[in-house]
Design a protein around this motif. Structure first.
Motif, PDB file in Angstrom:
ATOM      1  N   UNK A  63      -0.854   0.825 -17.095  1.00 30.94           N
ATOM      2  CA  UNK A  63      -0.142   1.980 -16.563  1.00 30.94           C
ATOM      3  C   UNK A  63      -0.448   2.117 -15.072  1.00 30.94           C
ATOM      4  N   UNK A  64       0.570   2.105 -14.201  1.00 31.95           N
ATOM      5  CA  UNK A  64       0.319   2.298 -12.774  1.00 31.95           C
ATOM      6  C   UNK A  64      -0.024   3.756 -12.476  1.00 31.95           C
ATOM      7  N   UNK A  65      -1.159   3.972 -11.843  1.00 27.69           N
ATOM      8  CA  UNK A  65      -1.597   5.334 -11.530  1.00 27.69           C
ATOM      9  C   UNK A  65      -1.168   5.779 -10.146  1.00 27.69           C
ATOM     10  N   UNK A  66      -0.866   4.830  -9.276  1.00 29.62           N
ATOM     11  CA  UNK A  66      -0.442   5.193  -7.930  1.00 29.62           C
ATOM     12  C   UNK A  66      -0.775   4.105  -6.939  1.00 29.62           C
ATOM     13  N   UNK A  67      -0.233   4.213  -5.717  1.00 24.42           N
ATOM     14  CA  UNK A  67      -0.450   3.184  -4.699  1.00 24.42           C
ATOM     15  C   UNK A  67      -1.834   3.263  -4.085  1.00 24.42           C
ATOM     16  N   UNK A  68      -2.334   2.100  -3.713  1.00 29.42           N
ATOM     17  CA  UNK A  68      -3.596   2.025  -2.969  1.00 29.42           C
ATOM     18  C   UNK A  68      -3.366   1.205  -1.695  1.00 29.42           C
ATOM     19  N   UNK A  69      -4.064   0.103  -1.446  1.00 25.66           N
ATOM     20  CA  UNK A  69      -3.906  -0.526  -0.129  1.00 25.66           C
ATOM     21  C   UNK A  69      -2.521  -1.114   0.115  1.00 25.66           C
ATOM     22  N   UNK A  70      -2.000  -0.889   1.314  1.00 29.57           N
ATOM     23  CA  UNK A  70      -0.785  -1.569   1.751  1.00 29.57           C
ATOM     24  C   UNK A  70      -1.174  -2.943   2.282  1.00 29.57           C
ATOM     25  N   UNK A  71      -0.382  -3.923   1.961  1.00 31.57           N
ATOM     26  CA  UNK A  71      -0.652  -5.298   2.373  1.00 31.57           C
ATOM     27  C   UNK A  71       0.541  -5.819   3.161  1.00 31.57           C
ATOM     28  N   UNK A  72       0.266  -6.390   4.333  1.00 30.75           N
ATOM     29  CA  UNK A  72       1.319  -6.972   5.151  1.00 30.75           C
ATOM     30  C   UNK A  72       1.453  -8.452   4.811  1.00 30.75           C
ATOM     31  N   UNK A  73       2.646  -8.863   4.388  1.00 29.17           N
ATOM     32  CA  UNK A  73       2.930 -10.271   4.123  1.00 29.17           C
ATOM     33  C   UNK A  73       3.460 -10.909   5.400  1.00 29.17           C
ATOM     34  N   UNK A  74       2.870 -12.044   5.781  1.00 26.49           N
ATOM     35  CA  UNK A  74       3.276 -12.710   7.020  1.00 26.49           C
ATOM     36  C   UNK A  74       3.438 -14.202   6.781  1.00 26.49           C
TER      37      UNK A  74
ATOM     38  N   UNK B   2       3.875  -4.729   1.278  1.00 24.69           N
ATOM     39  CA  UNK B   2       3.787  -4.495  -0.161  1.00 24.69           C
ATOM     40  C   UNK B   2       2.625  -3.546  -0.437  1.00 24.69           C
ATOM     41  N   UNK B   3       2.847  -2.653  -1.368  1.00 25.63           N
ATOM     42  CA  UNK B   3       1.814  -1.686  -1.723  1.00 25.63           C
ATOM     43  C   UNK B   3       1.260  -2.041  -3.094  1.00 25.63           C
ATOM     44  N   UNK B   4      -0.028  -2.312  -3.125  1.00 24.65           N
ATOM     45  CA  UNK B   4      -0.681  -2.585  -4.401  1.00 24.65           C
ATOM     46  C   UNK B   4      -0.835  -1.283  -5.177  1.00 24.65           C
TER      47      UNK B   4
END
Length: 229
Positions: A96-107, A198-200
């Motif tokens: 179950x996804x509880x919410x967003x945590x670290x944002x990740x930049x894809x490059x 992308x947001x984990x």
């Protein structure tokens, strides 16, 4: 399930942390700099984030590192309680996804001499990626990209340095981590092209106690996702 969490949230959000709860078992994808074993201890960005998140709630974490393909089954089989990951079909089924945590930049970091830092310059390029990764570009068939599946970003960056690839798709965190380990200077490579953000998510197994799920979700709602420049 979401209604169950909401009901539990209303009953526990004003309560103190569940200090007597056993340590939460956290399973993470074994990839630096997010999570890896250093001197026999789990360390990394996700490890630090989870400790900082759970500590004020009176909760502790026991970490286990697994290959990515084992994350969802570990939660589904009740061998772990939490993970941080990008959403996948298997994780949606198991957790179950509880919410967003670290944002990740894809490059995409390109080879030296690459003519442009614009996305359009990747037309027909030969790119390295971790198996099944770089979805931001994989879903752009009009670019006619040629993919090389890699077993490690260290090898991929060496291939890039030698001109055997036009670019390597990874996160900016991984790039910054790998370059000094390889003794490489950023100036040895070409332009860096941002291909997505992308947001984990913090995922919990669906069978975790409803009150604990609600407590985690309420605490997470009060935090802003960790972002990187």
């Amino acid at each position: 399930m979401r209604r169950l969490i909401l009901a539990a949230l209303l009953s526990v959000c004003a309560c103190p942390a569940l200090a007597d709860t056993r340590p939460l078992r956290v399973v993470l994808f074994d990839i630096a700099p997010y999570a890896s074993q250093i001197d026999g201890k789990p360390q990394g960005l996700y490890v630090d984030w989870l400790r900082g998140f759970l500590g004020p709630l009176g909760l502790q974490a026991e970490f286990q590192l697994r290959p990515f393909a084992r994350i969802a089954p570990t939660l589904e089989q009740r061998e772990a309680d939490l993970t941080i990951s990008f959403a996948t079909d298997t994780l949606w089924q198991a957790a179950l996804p509880l919410g967003p945590v670290p944002r990740v930049d894809s490059v995409v970091v390109t080879r030296t001499g690459w003519p442009s830092g614009k996305l359009e310059s990747l037309q027909g390029a030969s790119l390295g990626r971790a198996r099944g990764g770089c979805l931001d570009l994989a879903e752009r068939p009009e670019l006619h990209l040629r993919w090389t599946e890699i077993n490690g970003f260290d090898k991929a960056l060496r291939m890039l340095e030698l001109g055997r690839l036009d670019g390597v798709c990874q996160t900016r965190d991984v790039l910054r981590h790998q370059l000094p380990l390889l003794g490489m200077n950023r100036a040895q490579l070409g332009p860096e092209i941002v291909v997505g953000h992308r947001v984990a998510q913090l995922f919990a197994r669906k069978t975790l106690e409803p009150a604990l799920l609600a407590q985690l979700q309420a605490a997470l709602a009060q935090r802003s996702p960790m972002q990187r420049d």
